[in-house]
Design an enzyme around this catalytic site. Structure first.
Site, PDB file in Angstrom:
ATOM      1  N   LYS A 294       0.853  -1.191   0.000  1.00  0.00           N
ATOM      2  CA  LYS A 294       0.000   0.000   0.000  1.00  0.00           C
ATOM      3  C   LYS A 294       0.887   1.238   0.000  1.00  0.00           C
ATOM      4  O   LYS A 294       1.908   1.258   0.670  1.00  0.00           O
ATOM      5  CB  LYS A 294      -0.861   0.031   1.261  1.00  0.00           C
ATOM      6  CG  LYS A 294      -2.026  -0.943   1.267  1.00  0.00           C
ATOM      7  CD  LYS A 294      -2.837  -0.815   2.555  1.00  0.00           C
ATOM      8  CE  LYS A 294      -3.879  -1.901   2.672  1.00  0.00           C
ATOM      9  NZ  LYS A 294      -4.934  -1.826   1.657  1.00  0.00           N
ATOM     10  N   ARG A 368      -9.846 -11.974   1.659  1.00  0.00           N
ATOM     11  CA  ARG A 368     -10.650 -13.051   1.076  1.00  0.00           C
ATOM     12  C   ARG A 368      -9.922 -14.387   1.120  1.00  0.00           C
ATOM     13  O   ARG A 368     -10.556 -15.447   1.148  1.00  0.00           O
ATOM     14  CB  ARG A 368     -11.073 -12.664  -0.352  1.00  0.00           C
ATOM     15  CG  ARG A 368      -9.943 -12.449  -1.314  1.00  0.00           C
ATOM     16  CD  ARG A 368     -10.353 -11.674  -2.557  1.00  0.00           C
ATOM     17  NE  ARG A 368     -10.508 -10.242  -2.285  1.00  0.00           N
ATOM     18  CZ  ARG A 368     -10.912  -9.336  -3.181  1.00  0.00           C
ATOM     19  NH1 ARG A 368     -11.207  -9.714  -4.415  1.00  0.00           N
ATOM     20  NH2 ARG A 368     -11.026  -8.061  -2.856  1.00  0.00           N
TER      21      ARG A 368
END
Ligand code: BES
Ligand code: MN
Ligand code: ZN
Length: 520
Positions: A294, A368
């Site tokens: 990020k 996920r």
């Protein structure tokens, strides 16, 4: 947490530092809400007029402090806005009461004892006032300096560490007035509120704890100690057990970190339970993005990426403390997502616990992956329903903002039940679809599925990915709490800055409904 007592004393005679009164927006200016009559009398019937003179309108969250007049034992009167007055003699909206009590409790930080003279005559109102006050009084003080080394003996000297400690201490004692302190139903409502608030505050504490202290192993240890205290069964799979079990998703996300991953199973059972609910929480104790790192500006709050696991943990403990007639199993998928020489690379293929293979196109879509393994494992026990909770996508924040979480499901009736439970609990949520056509965007040329798909509808794409790992025939819902889990702006109502404890009350309400046979 603040201590809670119910009292039938009058708002005028209670010995306390402050007494809280409600003020609503009437058609012709502010009106004093029920419960505040003795205070209004002490002001010679002119409290509403005095407040109007001071500029108060009764708007939601508005706080006005007044010195107490003769005839009131407390030093301070705090008027808090309730928003629009209900029509006729109707009851106040519980959420308006919760927010007002919360705003008042926060404004009383540093004081010892306050009486809450808000409308609390019926159980729902009483519960709301108790909950709001206990949630609003919360503050995270764990990392505040205890002593200011430069203060030379004076505790109040200097700013910064230690200098303003007292002013930030939460209100110590909440006394809710107007309740029937000896009435069974009133006592039960207050006790439920106390458990709910304590467990929401437990989740907030975990979310606020920085990642250098909260990592998979220390998180699992916190669960073990709570399990011992509340008589719950807990099982922790460490990295060796995860490897032996074939948990490729959890291991793949955790392998870049010096802090290895864990899968925690926490279970509460009731001998008369007819239903079993499985709750699965995303527990990324820090999300750097991994090799798909990020950028600066997007990682400062990523300690909050375990908010789903914190909510699941707190909800299971709450179900136990409330003795709900339902079995609740919590699954916490704990990992730290870091870049390193051992980290999963974009393009790597993982073999998941289910046996499916996943091409990891973006290591920042890690939630996920850990959830997929935990969902497959949770389904093996054939629960009546599975609910996962996760700070899963920035896309859901773009769609619903910072205060509303998205609800997706493979069953329309169950999605409605979850949404309704959230509304009853006072948590804003909204149903979202899982459009089948978005699945093909996750087709991989080499594996069964990729962990990324189309950018548009990214929150729904993530939901569709999870759906692939839910067993055929198992009722499932997915809560994407990326927006409301962490409050980066100022506090409002009973919501503090930082960790909010989002979804705890929704999960507890859902468990209560399951216990009553209302869902699944
Ligand atoms: N933990 C983030 C989602 C998130 C973002 C939570 C901001 C709270 C605040 C998640 O792991 C993530 O990085 N999601 C990516 C997915 C994308 C790479 C497909 C996102 O939403 O950008
Ligand atoms: Mn991520
Ligand atoms: Zn994440």
């Amino acid at each position: 947490m603040s201590a809670l007592t119910l009292s039938s004393s009058s708002a005028a005679t209670l010995r306390a530092d402050a007494v809280v009164v409600g003020v609503a927006k009437g058609p012709d200016g502010p009106v004093v809400a029920p419960g505040g009559e003795p205070l209004d009398q002490a002001f010679g019937g002119s409290l509403a007029g005095v407040l109007e003179t001071l500029g108060a309108s009764g708007g939601e969250g508005e706080v006005t402090k007044l010195p107490a007049p003769d005839g009131v034992k407390a030093d301070l009167v705090l008027a808090v806005g309730l928003g629009d007055a209900p029509e006729g003699d109707g009851p106040y909206d519980p959420e308006a009461l919760r927010r007002a009590a919360g705003a008042a409790a926060r404004a009383l930080a540093g004081r010892k004892k306050a009486g809450f003279a808000l409308p609390a005559g019926d159980e729902a109102s009483l519960a709301a006032v108790c909950e709001g006050a206990l949630l609003g009084a919360y503050s995270f003080t764990e990392y505040r300096g205890k002593e200011d080394k430069n203060a030379k003996g004076s505790k109040s000297a200097g700013k910064g560490k230690g200098g303003d400690g007292d002013r930030n201490a939460p209100l110590a004692e909440v006394t809710v007035l107007g309740a029937k302190a000896r009435d069974k139903a009133h006592k039960a409502a207050a006790e439920r509120a106390e458990v709910l608030a304590a467990e929401v505050n437990r989740a907030r504490d975990l979310v606020n704890t920085p990642s250098n202290d909260l990592f998979p192993k220390s998180f699992a240890a916190a669960v073990q100690s709570a399990a011992k205290e509340h008589g719950l069964t807990v099982e922790v799979l460490d990295e060796k057990a995860l490897a032996k079990g074939g948990y490729g998703g959890i291991l793949g996300v955790g392998q870049g970190s010096a802090n290895p991953p864990r899968l925690v199973r926490l279970s509460y059972t009731h001998s008369k339970a007819k239903k079993t609910l499985a709750l699965v929480g995303k527990g990324i104790t820090y999300d750097s993005g991994g090799i798909s790192l990020k950028p600066a500006g997007h990682n400062e709050t990523m300690k909050c990426d375990m908010s789903g696991a914190a909510a699941v943990f707190a909800a299971v403990v709450a179900a136990a403390r409330l003795g709900l007639r339902v079995n609740v199993t919590g699954w916490l998928a704990l990992a730290e997502n870091m870049p390193s020489g051992t980290a999963t690379r974009p393009g790597d293929v993982l073999t998941m616990y289910s046996g499916k293979t996943v091409e990891v196109l973006n290591t920042d879509a890690e939630g996920r992956l850990v959830l997929a393994d935990a969902l497959t494992r949770a389904c093996e026990e054939k629960p009546d329903a599975v609910v996962d909770v996760a700070t899963l996508t920035g896309a859901m924040m773009l769609a619903l903002g910072n205060r509303t979480f998205g609800v997706m499901a493979n069953d329309d009736a169950f999605r409605t039940a979850v949404h309704d439970s959230a509304t009853e609990a006072g948590e804003p949520s909204w149903p979202m679809p899982l459009p089948g056509h978005l699945r093909k965007g996750m087709d991989s040329p080499i594996a069964d599925i990729a962990n990324m798909g189309e950018r548009m509808g990214g929150g729904l794409v993530a939901g569709l990915f999870l759906k692939e790992f839910v067993a055929e025939g198992t009722t499932w819902a997915h809560l994407d709490i990326a927006g409301p889990a962490f409050n980066e702006s100022g506090p409002f109502g009973y919501t503090p800055k930082g960790g909010t404890g989002c979804a705890v009350r929704t999960l507890v309400r859902l468990a209560e409904r399951a216990a009553a046979g209302d869902v699944v």
